[in-house]
Each structure stands twice: as C-alpha cells, then as structure tokens.
Scaffold this active site. Structure first.
Site, PDB file in Angstrom:
ATOM      1  N   TYR A   1     -12.899  -7.188   4.616  1.00 16.35           N
ATOM      2  CA  TYR A   1     -11.658  -7.200   3.834  1.00 16.35           C
ATOM      3  C   TYR A   1     -11.367  -8.645   3.446  1.00 16.35           C
ATOM      4  O   TYR A   1     -11.360  -9.530   4.305  1.00 16.35           O
ATOM      5  CB  TYR A   1     -10.474  -6.629   4.631  1.00 16.35           C
ATOM      6  CG  TYR A   1      -9.202  -6.693   3.827  1.00 16.35           C
ATOM      7  CD1 TYR A   1      -8.918  -5.708   2.889  1.00 16.35           C
ATOM      8  CD2 TYR A   1      -8.327  -7.768   3.945  1.00 16.35           C
ATOM      9  CE1 TYR A   1      -7.776  -5.795   2.102  1.00 16.35           C
ATOM     10  CE2 TYR A   1      -7.199  -7.860   3.156  1.00 16.35           C
ATOM     11  CZ  TYR A   1      -6.929  -6.867   2.241  1.00 16.35           C
ATOM     12  OH  TYR A   1      -5.820  -6.956   1.453  1.00 16.35           O
TER      13      TYR A   1
ATOM     14  N   LYS B   1      -2.534 -17.203   6.198  1.00 14.96           N
ATOM     15  CA  LYS B   1      -1.793 -16.518   7.266  1.00 14.96           C
ATOM     16  C   LYS B   1      -1.129 -17.473   8.253  1.00 14.96           C
ATOM     17  O   LYS B   1      -0.027 -17.940   8.000  1.00 14.96           O
ATOM     18  CB  LYS B   1      -2.738 -15.536   7.974  1.00 14.96           C
ATOM     19  CG  LYS B   1      -3.068 -14.325   7.096  1.00 14.96           C
ATOM     20  CD  LYS B   1      -3.779 -13.267   7.881  1.00 14.96           C
ATOM     21  CE  LYS B   1      -4.181 -12.059   7.081  1.00 14.96           C
ATOM     22  NZ  LYS B   1      -3.090 -11.136   6.811  1.00 14.96           N
TER      23      LYS B   1
ATOM     24  N   ASP C   1     -14.459 -16.449   5.368  1.00 12.30           N
ATOM     25  CA  ASP C   1     -13.045 -16.120   5.193  1.00 12.30           C
ATOM     26  C   ASP C   1     -12.410 -16.142   6.582  1.00 12.30           C
ATOM     27  O   ASP C   1     -12.565 -15.203   7.359  1.00 12.30           O
ATOM     28  CB  ASP C   1     -12.944 -14.735   4.532  1.00 12.30           C
ATOM     29  CG  ASP C   1     -11.517 -14.252   4.395  1.00 12.30           C
ATOM     30  OD1 ASP C   1     -10.622 -14.825   5.039  1.00 12.30           O
ATOM     31  OD2 ASP C   1     -11.306 -13.267   3.665  1.00 12.30           O
TER      32      ASP C   1
ATOM     33  N   TYR D   1       0.817  -1.214   0.000  1.00  8.10           N
ATOM     34  CA  TYR D   1       0.000   0.000   0.000  1.00  8.10           C
ATOM     35  C   TYR D   1       0.850   1.263   0.000  1.00  8.10           C
ATOM     36  O   TYR D   1       0.491   2.255   0.613  1.00  8.10           O
ATOM     37  CB  TYR D   1      -0.961  -0.001   1.205  1.00  8.10           C
ATOM     38  CG  TYR D   1      -1.730  -1.294   1.285  1.00  8.10           C
ATOM     39  CD1 TYR D   1      -2.678  -1.600   0.318  1.00  8.10           C
ATOM     40  CD2 TYR D   1      -1.479  -2.230   2.282  1.00  8.10           C
ATOM     41  CE1 TYR D   1      -3.350  -2.810   0.342  1.00  8.10           C
ATOM     42  CE2 TYR D   1      -2.144  -3.440   2.314  1.00  8.10           C
ATOM     43  CZ  TYR D   1      -3.082  -3.718   1.344  1.00  8.10           C
ATOM     44  OH  TYR D   1      -3.734  -4.916   1.369  1.00  8.10           O
TER      45      TYR D   1
HETATM   46  N1  PMP Z   1      -8.893 -12.219   3.911  1.00  8.94           N
HETATM   47  C1  PMP Z   1      -8.637 -11.692   5.116  1.00  8.94           C
HETATM   48  C2  PMP Z   1      -9.686 -11.733   6.188  1.00  8.94           C
HETATM   49  C3  PMP Z   1      -7.393 -11.113   5.360  1.00  8.94           C
HETATM   50  O1  PMP Z   1      -7.132 -10.558   6.558  1.00  8.94           O
HETATM   51  C4  PMP Z   1      -6.419 -11.109   4.322  1.00  8.94           C
HETATM   52  C5  PMP Z   1      -5.036 -10.496   4.527  1.00  8.94           C
HETATM   53  N2  PMP Z   1      -4.981  -9.354   5.278  1.00  8.94           N
HETATM   54  C6  PMP Z   1      -6.739 -11.691   3.103  1.00  8.94           C
HETATM   55  C7  PMP Z   1      -7.985 -12.242   2.929  1.00  8.94           C
HETATM   56  C8  PMP Z   1      -5.741 -11.719   1.972  1.00  8.94           C
HETATM   57  O2  PMP Z   1      -4.709 -12.590   2.236  1.00  8.94           O
HETATM   58  P1  PMP Z   1      -3.282 -12.410   1.498  1.00  8.94           P
HETATM   59  O3  PMP Z   1      -2.740 -11.103   1.965  1.00  8.94           O
HETATM   60  O4  PMP Z   1      -2.498 -13.598   1.963  1.00  8.94           O
HETATM   61  O5  PMP Z   1      -3.564 -12.434   0.036  1.00  8.94           O
END
Ligand code: PMP
Length: 438
Positions: A155, A285, A256, A23
C-alpha cells in the site's frame, strides 16, 4: 461573538449530510464518534459511547501520533512558530524550520540519502519519488526505463502513481484496473520477520528484476512491514536481495517508510533491519508526531545530480504548501523529542506488552494468526471482521480501534503506559471475539 457550539447531534447530522470520510460512501452509513479533545493517549468524546467518555487510542491516528496528543513540547513548537509565521511560499524563499528539518532528516536517514523534497502528504511524497526515478532515467538518456516493480500486498497511498503499486487484487484500487499504469508485480513476500529467506522467492525476485530491467525505473516497496495492504511482516533479507538485484541491473530502489519510519518497527527506519539503504525514501505520518500533514522524499546525490544534468534540469514539482513552516517546526520538535528519549526501549516495552496481552487471542475461534513486531500488534481472522461489532466491542472496553478486512490491529503511541496497553490488548481480543461477520 463566537458561533454557539454545535451539539453532538447537530454535528453528526451535518457530518452525515456533507462530509466525506475515508473510504466511505456519501452519505455515510456508519455513525462516526465525535471527538471533543485528545490528550496523552486518550480521546475524549463529545458524548459517551457504550458508556465511555474517553477512549485509549490504539491507532496513533494511523501510525502518526507517536508521542500522544496535546503534547506540551509539540504545542510549544507550534505556538512559537505560529507567532513567527505559519506559512510562506517556498519558491525563491527559505526558512529555518524547513532547513533544520531537512538537515535533521539527512542526519538520521541512512547514507547515501542527502537531499530532501518536502510535500504535503504521504501519497504526494510517493508521487515525487516516482517522478524522481522516471526523470532520472530520462535525464541520463534511458527514457524506456519508466515502469515500476513491487510485490503484491503493498500500500503506497491513494493518488494515481501510488495506487498503481498498491496490491492489485486485495487492495482498495482494483476498481481502477485497466485505467492505472500497469506495473510489474512479484508475489507477496513470504510471511515472517525472522522466517529466513525462501530461496525460491529470492530467485523469483532476481529473475523478475533481471527480465524487466530495460523498462524498470525503480523497485518500490514498504520495507519489513506491509501496512494497509494487510499488516504483514517479511524477512529483511528480501530487502538485501532487492538492493543487490537493483544494483546489478541498473534499477533504482525506493523504500516507502511512511508507516514504518520513526521507530515503529524497533529501528529508527525499517531499512536498518536489513543493513542497506534505498536510493529514494519516503517518510510522513509520524514525521510531525501526528500534528500536521507533512511528508518528505529523500534521495541520493546520484539521483539528484542525474536529474539536474538532464534536458529539463529541474524536478518539476512544487506544492503550494511545500516546506510549510508550522509543520516543519513541529516535525523538528517531534524528532528531537523522539531522539531525546530511549524510544527503542519504549518500543521494546510495547512489543513485549503486545505479545503478552494479545496471546489470549490465539484461543478465540476464527483467529488465524497473532503477530507482533515493534509497536505493532495484529490479530488476523479467518473471515472479514464485522467492523461495527468489532469497533463497538473495543469501545465498550474503553479503547479506540479501527479494524479492516480480516484484521484487528493496534499501533499505540510510544508513551502508552502498561495499564493502558493491557486495556488495548483486552479490547483487541474482545473485538476478535465479537467481530465475527454475521
Ligand atoms: N504509504 C504507506 C506505507 C502508508 O501507510 C500510507 C498511508 N496509509 C501512505 C503511503 C499514504 O500516505 P497519506 O495517507 O499521508 O497520503
């Protein structure tokens, strides 16, 4: 002969000239700190910053390093796998690390999630989840069901489909309004993990799903915790409402769990707070304990079988590094490590420490809210934080934090000891005090 090491100053100069950061603009405007190594909960800097050589990590490298850094068990798993093979293609071949990992994920994920698609990152796992849902409805003869519903404040990643279900206003993606596919948005869920369900919001969710049922492939949300969209917690009862409404109207439900998975909210997966299961679930993650990039999309047999009887009876997705053995071996070791200890007690201990340690933030002028859930602590301001000032305040306390918007927050590694946790809390309070925008 190895190249001579770059000095921190040389590194920073090259970084500034060539390397894009998350970012960020190009060239970068903020000087990143140079990390030389990391061990346990500490990041060791290549040169001191604000008098500190080491920083206690308050971020778990964005939710991922739950066991801390340089962990002997994870190191052994990586080394052992490195000696066997670091990678081999997954088309037409398979291997033990990926198979074991898939079996472990199915074992610990809620029923009825039985099938696992491995990919490289959280965003890609969300792309795969969306593709699964859209393809499912095509396969079963309902191709008009191709939109998604979510609630605001979410997100889901930075690639195209995830961006389309990120918060349309507050998120980082409003730039792409009009270019992204237009999805259906409910209001942001009312705040509070134990606030009790708000009947009018429940009615709104039900009504929206019913109204759009013919065009909806899936509802996708982050269960219980909305992370990068605003670090908000909501009542798990809303997840049950989504489950019921999706069942009633033939809509798939995607959770998610990329940020919330592997114990962060106090249960192994956040969906367990609601006692229900989605049709599709994304994890990433902490999957590898923060060692390597890996994510997974799990789905039910209904979804898998639906896709596999269609006109195109395959899921047309296959990343080059799918099932990467090195990442999968570390993921297996990380899950074993997690389940082999009383992780729930660790998270509870951190939760209690965060409540105690962050309480003084309530008296800081400009603090709007202090909230904690599991191993997540959040201080929300009534103004955008001055990132540079807040980060510097934390570093002076010997702690690494990465505030954004109006939020100063921490999700420390589960192995963080009492003193280090207290230090992190002191740093959050200091950042809140000194992070007032100029
Ligand atoms: N979904 C959620 C809830 C996340 O927190 C994130 C990463 N911040 C992502 C998807 C995207 O994952 P990545 O950065 O490994 O592409």
């Amino acid at each position: 002969m190895p190249e001579p090491a770059l000095t921190p100053a040389e590194l920073r100069a090259l970084d500034r000239e060539h390397v894009w950061h998350p970012y960020g603009p190009m060239p970068g405007r903020q000087e990143p700190l140079v990390v030389a190594s990391a061990s346990g909960v500490r990041l060791r800097l290549a040169e001191p910053a604000h008098g500190q050589h080491e920083l206690v990590d308050g971020m778990s490298s964005w939710w991922s390093a739950i066991h801390g850094y340089n962990h002997p068990v994870l190191n052994d798993a990586a080394r052992g796998q490195l000696d066997r093979m670091s990678h081999v293609m997954f088309g037409g071949l398979t291997h033990e690390p990926a198979v074991r990992l898939a079996a472990m994920l199915v074992e610990i994920a809620p029923e009825p999630l039985r099938h696992v698609f491995l990919s490289d990152s959280g965003s890609v796992s969300v792309e795969v989840a969306v593709k699964m849902c859209l393809q499912y409805w095509r396969s079963v003869g309902r191709p008009a069901k191709r939109r998604l519903l979510t609630w605001r404040g979410g997100y889901h990643g930075d690639t195209w489909q995830p961006m389309a279900v990120c918060d349309p206003d507050g998120g980082m993606h409003q730039l792409w309004a009009g270019v992204l596919p237009r999805q259906v948005f409910a209001d942001v869920p009312p705040a509070g993990f134990d606030a009790g369900p708000d009947p009018s919001y429940v009615a709104l969710l039900r009504e929206l799903i019913a109204r759009h049922a013919d065009e909806l492939a899936a509802v996708i949300v982050e269960p219980v915790v909305q992370g990068a969209g605003g670090m908000r917690f909501h009542d798990p009862a809303y997840l049950r409402v989504l489950r019921e409404a999706c069942d009633a109207h033939d809509v798939l439900l995607v959770f998610d769990e990329i940020a919330s998975g592997f114990g962060r909210t106090g249960t192994l997966f956040a969906t367990e707070h609601a006692g229900i299961a989605p049709d599709v679930m994304c994890v990433g993650k902490a999957l590898t304990g923060g060692y390597l990039t890996l994510a997974a999309t799990l789905c039910s047999s209904r979804v898998a079988e639906g896709i596999s009887v269609g006109e195109v009876p395959v899921l047309a997705h296959g990343p080059t590094f799918m099932g990467n053995p090195l990442a999968a071996a570390v993921a297996c070791a990380s899950i074993d490590l997690l389940l082999g200890q009383d992780w729930a007690q660790q998270v509870k201990r951190i939760e209690a420490g965060l409540w105690d340690g962050l309480a003084p933030a309530r008296d800081v002028p400009g603090v709007r809210d202090v909230r904690v859930l599991g191993a997540i602590g959040v201080v929300q301001l009534d103004h955008d934080v001055d990132m540079a000032a807040a980060t510097a305040a934390a570093v002076r306390e010997g702690v690494w934090l990465r505030p954004f918007r109006d939020l100063i927050y921490t999700m420390p590694p589960y192995v963080t000891g009492g003193q280090d946790l207290a230090r992190i809390c002191t740093a959050v309070v200091a950042a809140a005090r000194e992070g007032r925008a100029p």
